[in-house]
Write a protein that holds these residues in place. Structure first.
Motif, mmCIF file in Angstrom:
data_model
loop_
_atom_site.group_PDB
_atom_site.id
_atom_site.type_symbol
_atom_site.label_atom_id
_atom_site.label_comp_id
_atom_site.label_asym_id
_atom_site.label_seq_id
_atom_site.Cartn_x
_atom_site.Cartn_y
_atom_site.Cartn_z
ATOM 1 N N VAL A 40 0.839 -1.200 0.000
ATOM 2 C CA VAL A 40 0.000 0.000 0.000
ATOM 3 C C VAL A 40 0.874 1.249 0.000
ATOM 4 O O VAL A 40 0.635 2.188 -0.764
ATOM 5 N N ALA A 41 1.898 1.273 0.834
ATOM 6 C CA ALA A 41 2.787 2.428 0.916
ATOM 7 C C ALA A 41 3.498 2.676 -0.415
ATOM 8 O O ALA A 41 3.659 3.825 -0.829
ATOM 9 N N ALA A 42 3.892 1.609 -1.092
ATOM 10 C CA ALA A 42 4.586 1.758 -2.376
ATOM 11 C C ALA A 42 3.650 2.319 -3.446
ATOM 12 O O ALA A 42 4.096 2.996 -4.375
ATOM 13 N N ALA A 43 2.353 2.071 -3.311
ATOM 14 C CA ALA A 43 1.390 2.547 -4.300
ATOM 15 C C ALA A 43 0.977 4.003 -4.066
ATOM 16 O O ALA A 43 0.392 4.624 -4.954
ATOM 17 N N LEU A 44 1.295 4.551 -2.898
ATOM 18 C CA LEU A 44 0.927 5.935 -2.603
ATOM 19 C C LEU A 44 1.881 6.895 -3.290
ATOM 20 O O LEU A 44 3.061 6.579 -3.483
#
Length: 54
Positions: A40-44
């Motif tokens: 999720v963090a990488a997609a932000l």
């Protein structure tokens, strides 16, 4: 005695798996949660701080 376990089938400690099994399951769940968070963090979008007001 107060129990924090809310599932009636797990209130009896004799019904629980051995501690090493519980520990491994907890570790696996935490690692899976951490991997999900990383995805999720990488997609932000990247955080770009605003300049301080003058």
């Amino acid at each position: 005695m107060h129990s924090f376990v809310s599932t009636p089938s797990l209130e009896n400690l004799a019904d629980l798996p051995p501690t090493d099994v519980l520990q491994q399951e907890i570790i696996e769940h935490l690692e899976a949660a951490l991997n999900s968070f990383r995805e999720v963090a990488a997609a932000l979008p990247a955080f770009e701080p605003r300049p301080a007001p003058n």
